[in-house]
Design an enzyme around this catalytic site. Structure first.
Site, PDB file in Angstrom:
ATOM      1  N   GLU A  99      -4.063   7.381  -3.673  1.00 28.47           N
ATOM      2  CA  GLU A  99      -4.404   7.009  -5.062  1.00 28.47           C
ATOM      3  C   GLU A  99      -5.757   7.603  -5.434  1.00 28.47           C
ATOM      4  OE1 GLU A  99      -4.358   2.764  -5.458  1.00 28.47           O
ATOM      5  OE2 GLU A  99      -2.296   2.625  -4.762  1.00 28.47           O
ATOM      6  N   ARG A 116       0.873  -1.181   0.000  1.00 26.51           N
ATOM      7  CA  ARG A 116       0.000   0.000   0.000  1.00 26.51           C
ATOM      8  C   ARG A 116       0.908   1.227   0.000  1.00 26.51           C
ATOM      9  NH1 ARG A 116      -3.547  -2.710  -1.488  1.00 26.51           N
ATOM     10  NH2 ARG A 116      -5.651  -2.940  -0.638  1.00 26.51           N
ATOM     11  N   HIS A 127      -1.646   0.457  -9.746  1.00 28.03           N
ATOM     12  CA  HIS A 127      -2.266  -0.539  -8.848  1.00 28.03           C
ATOM     13  C   HIS A 127      -2.806  -1.742  -9.648  1.00 28.03           C
ATOM     14  CE1 HIS A 127      -4.277  -0.933  -4.632  1.00 28.03           C
ATOM     15  NE2 HIS A 127      -4.017  -2.120  -5.151  1.00 28.03           N
TER      16      HIS A 127
END
Ligand code: DGY
Length: 326
Positions: A274, A245, A292
């Protein structure tokens, strides 16, 4: 299905567009509210759409913080997230409200480990610089000194967090001739360790990590874990890879180290805030950036969706969901 069976189906809010086969099963087995245009739902929207539903099939990117959870209609009993990570859900608030939360472990291990290797290779071999050169029509031909990268073979890979994904990364990295070091809350049994060197103290492992790969969850305790002090412990010219993350990396510190060359390159699939990542990453040739994509294969996303639905099926059948987090 008889009209009676249809009428008794649990009501389900699905917050994002899901693979077609997953949505078809959701629509067959639940009275499902799908998100056909895939518009990201803000907290207020999500709460409004949850009116009258018993379950929510949510995803990474939804913001189920304490406030949103408190505002959910009383009929909501379960949050089944289409992700292994649960950092987008305030678990303490969900627990306090008596919500069941499930996730989708295992099925995304291989896809995510593949992306970690892609990031390692991309960063080490300057893949995005080469790609940009070709797309910009700036390639003037092969030269002996053009875009020289570095081998993964013979390098020491430090894995922080040796769970399922960390172990899958280690298996792949061995095939590239890397030596594996790892730190983890618990030492693995020898058959899972497969010769990897255990470091009880992750700080001690940093000094031997030519490549550092992060594989631990984002929690309040791990925010900005990779900070300037830890970067300083890495060997000069190390490579950093993050598929965990974004919040576990302190962007300013990594960006400064990439700019100075203290860190040779980074391969990043995840970012703090994000999709509004720190803009300086875009300016760095030695940052290999992906949006991602860790679990983004057809096979994996189908499996994640079916797993989320399995958990919902079990819950509404009165059984224990197989991937219950709380
Ligand atoms: C997860 O499952 O947590 C991933 O990051 C989403 O692909």
């Amino acid at each position: 299905m008889s009209t009676d069976a249809q009428a008794s189906r649990p009501t389900l809010l699905v917050t994002r567009r899901l693979p077609a086969a997953v949505e078809a099963r959701a629509a067959r087995d639940f009275d499902a509210r799908l998100n056909a245009d895939d518009r990201p739902l803000g907290a207020a929207d999500l709460v409004a759409r949850a009116d009258g539903v018993q379950g929510i099939l949510c995803a990474a990117g939804d913001r189920l913080n304490a406030e949103a959870i408190a505002a959910l209609p009383a009929g909501v009993r379960i949050l089944a997230t289409f992700s292994v990570g649960t950092d987008h859900i305030d678990l303490a608030a969900a627990k306090a409200r008596g919500l069941v939360v499930t996730n989708t472990p295992d099925v995304l291990t291989d896809a995510t480990a593949d992306i970690a290797l892609l990031l390692m290779l991309g960063a080490a071999r300057r893949a995005s610089e080469g790609e940009r050169m070709i797309r910009a029509d700036a390639w003037t031909g092969w030269t002996p000194t053009q875009l020289l990268g570095t081998h993964l073979g013979g390098k020491r890979l430090g894995i922080v967090g040796m769970g399922r994904i960390g172990q899958a990364v280690a298996r792949r990295a061995r095939a590239f001739g890397m030596t594996i070091h790892y730190s983890n809350r618990k030492r693995l049994p020898a058959e899972l360790e497969e010769g990897a060197v255990f470091h009880a103290d992750p700080e001690a492992m940093l000094a031997v990590s030519d490549v550092l790969s992060l594989h631990f969850p984002a929690t309040a305790q791990t925010t900005h874990w990779l900070n300037a002090a830890r970067i300083d412990r890495l060997p000069p010219g190390a490579i950093v890879v993050n598929t965990a993350r974004g919040s576990v990396v302190e962007d300013a510190a990594l960006i400064a180290a990439l700019r100075s060359g203290r860190i040779a390159a980074a391969g990043l699939d995840v970012f703090e805030n994000e999709p509004r990542l720190h803009p300086d990453y875009r300016t760095l040739d030695n940052a290999f950036l992906l949006p991602h994509l860790g679990s983004a294969t057809v096979e994996t996303r189908n499996a994640m969706g079916f797993k989320a639905l399995d958990n919902l099926d079990a819950f509404f059948a009165g059984a224990e969901p197989p991937d219950r987090v709380i």
